[in-house]
Scaffold this active site. Structure first.
Site, PDB file in Angstrom:
ATOM      1  N   SER A   1       0.902  -1.198   0.041  1.00  0.00           N
ATOM      2  CA  SER A   1      -0.143  -0.057  -0.128  1.00  0.00           C
ATOM      3  C   SER A   1       0.676   1.496  -0.065  1.00  0.00           C
ATOM      4  O   SER A   1       2.038   1.340   0.312  1.00  0.00           O
ATOM      5  CB  SER A   1      -0.753  -0.243   1.396  1.00  0.00           C
ATOM      6  OG  SER A   1      -1.560   1.208   1.444  1.00  0.00           O
TER       7      SER A   1
ATOM      8  N   TYR B   1      -2.265   5.384  -3.969  1.00  0.00           N
ATOM      9  CA  TYR B   1      -3.220   6.442  -3.907  1.00  0.00           C
ATOM     10  C   TYR B   1      -2.504   7.586  -4.298  1.00  0.00           C
ATOM     11  O   TYR B   1      -1.602   8.181  -3.665  1.00  0.00           O
ATOM     12  CB  TYR B   1      -3.552   6.708  -2.465  1.00  0.00           C
ATOM     13  CG  TYR B   1      -4.505   5.554  -1.766  1.00  0.00           C
ATOM     14  CD1 TYR B   1      -5.772   5.118  -2.348  1.00  0.00           C
ATOM     15  CD2 TYR B   1      -4.136   5.005  -0.481  1.00  0.00           C
ATOM     16  CE1 TYR B   1      -6.502   4.318  -1.513  1.00  0.00           C
ATOM     17  CE2 TYR B   1      -4.656   3.981   0.328  1.00  0.00           C
ATOM     18  CZ  TYR B   1      -6.019   3.623  -0.373  1.00  0.00           C
ATOM     19  OH  TYR B   1      -6.793   2.701   0.359  1.00  0.00           O
TER      20      TYR B   1
ATOM     21  N   LYS C   1      -7.895  -0.896  -9.355  1.00  0.00           N
ATOM     22  CA  LYS C   1      -8.530  -1.768  -8.202  1.00  0.00           C
ATOM     23  C   LYS C   1      -9.888  -0.951  -7.815  1.00  0.00           C
ATOM     24  O   LYS C   1      -9.645   0.377  -7.386  1.00  0.00           O
ATOM     25  CB  LYS C   1      -7.683  -1.702  -7.250  1.00  0.00           C
ATOM     26  CG  LYS C   1      -8.190  -2.478  -5.677  1.00  0.00           C
ATOM     27  CD  LYS C   1      -6.938  -2.675  -4.799  1.00  0.00           C
ATOM     28  CE  LYS C   1      -7.585  -3.554  -3.487  1.00  0.00           C
ATOM     29  NZ  LYS C   1      -8.063  -2.473  -2.446  1.00  0.00           N
TER      30      LYS C   1
END
Ligand SMILES: Cc1cc2nc3c(=O)[nH]c(=O)nc-3n(C[C@H](O)[C@H](O)[C@H](O)COP(=O)(O)O)c2cc1C
Length: 357
Positions: free
Chosen positions: A120, A143, A230
């Site tokens: 992540s 992100y 995703k």
């Protein structure tokens, strides 16, 4: 749900686990309540979280007999990577909250058991440290911060660390309404330096609500990595992934943590398989807890599945050894159902093996 009944003994070592739920019980007792709710909770009244699990109940397995299943091969090929197993570790941030060794313990476990890990953006440890611990082939989940220069830096670091794939998470323009974890979120905001990828980058937020489909072409211009999207849950968006030249998709509702009243991901799978028509790989996550769950997704057209909470239960319970045992149990369950259903190779697992209730 975790077995909170005090009469059920909790295991004291990974080797005693019969199934992955034994780790859920230990983790629920071991973690502080705010961290436990952050791990286990979902949005609003948790209906999406529940739908992820109940979707499996409507699917049954049509086993075939008298097939030679003395040898089982679970390898799958995604892009030019051959994976020993279709069970992938989904990206999860801030894993130090579960165990002091966080993503490093997870990466070592994934390496020792030969599973692909997706790291992540908001990991406790930097991507460089995680890829070193994993030894090879970690995918990087992105992100994108609203600051594109920071995003460029993250992409460059992922390439430098040898990541072949960037996974763009698109189901989090804002955070879902997770009421039980509110206390933990405040803690994270006050401890930004606890995120390994951002120790030297000035970042206000990792969420970008302005993101649109043209971001994929921006990504293509700014990275050589393959691009996997995703968070797809409809055939319309699956087609847009194709139109925008994405290399793969992960069907996901973020483990029921974002929008409420979504369908279970297994209910989204058929229309997306129909839309993609085998042109790019499809991975799926959300509620995978048994080898039979994995078998059902492979039968309906997924190339691989990802797990989130199960390996976190292992990590919170016993660190690296706990994650390893969770992976061992799921892999053993997958092998067993492949033997029982008469499918020695993953490619043998087709829609013919599924009946709908
Ligand atoms: C505690 C927690 C943190 C997560 N952090 C991230 C993240 O940083 N990036 C991301 O793309 N998904 C994140 N997810 C979602 C997972 O990648 C995955 O979609 C989900 O956990 C799958 O469902 P499962 O937990 O039922 O297996 C997180 C999930 C959990 C439970």
């Amino acid at each position: 749900m975790a077995q909170q009944d005090d009469k059920i003994p909790t295991i004291t070592s990974p080797e005693y686990a019969k199934n992955i739920f034994d780790f859920e019980t230990v983790a629920s007792k071991k973690l502080a309540p705010d961290i436990w709710h952050w791990l286990s909770g979902g949005a609003d009244d948790m209906k999406t979280l529940q739908a992820n699990r109940s979707a499996f109940d409507h699917l049954q397995i049509r086993a075939r007999r008298l097939v030679n299943v003395s040898k089982i091969d679970t390898t799958v090929k995604i892009f030019d990577q051959t994976l020993a197993t279709p069970i992938v570790l989904a990206p999860v941030g801030s894993q130090k909250q579960f165990n002091i060794e966080g993503e490093l313990a997870t990466a070592r476990a994934a390496a020792s058991r030969n599973h692909l890990m997706i790291a992540s953006t908001v990991s406790s440890f930097s991507l460089a440290k995680i890829t070193t611990a994993a030894q090879k082939g970690v995918w990087f989940q992105l992100y994108p911060t609203p600051d594109r220069q920071i995003t460029r830096t993250l992409l460059q670091r992922a390439e430098d660390a040898g990541c072949p794939v960037v996974v763009l998470t698109v189901d989090a323009p804002v955070l879902g309404n997770r009421e039980k974890e509110a206390g933990f979120r405040r803690l994270l905001e006050s401890e930004k330096d606890a995120l390994g990828n951002f120790v030297d980058l000035e970042v206000q937020t990792t969420l970008d609500p302005s993101l649109e489909w043209d971001f994929i072409s921006w990504l293509k211009e700014n990275t050589k990595m393959k691009i996997v999207i995703k968070g797809i849950v409809t055939h319309e968006d699956a087609k847009l992934c194709l139109e925008n030249s994405a290399d793969g998709i992960i069907i996901s509702n973020h483990g029921g943590r974002q929008e409420e009243s979504n369908r279970g991901t297994m209910e989204c799978l058929p229309e997306i398989v129909e839309a993609i028509k085998g042109r790019i790989p499809i991975l799926i996550d959300g509620g995978f807890r048994r080898g039979t769950d994995i078998f059902k997704a492979l039968a309906l057209g997924a190339q691989a599945i990802c797990i989130g909470r199960p390996y976190l239960w292992g990590l919170a319970s016993f660190g690296q050894g706990g994650v390893e045992k969770v992976l061992d149990l799921l892999q053993a369950e997958l092998v067993r159902i492949m033997q029982l259903a008469g499918t020695p190779y993953i490619s043998n697992i087709t829609p013919d093996f599924i009946a709908r209730k």
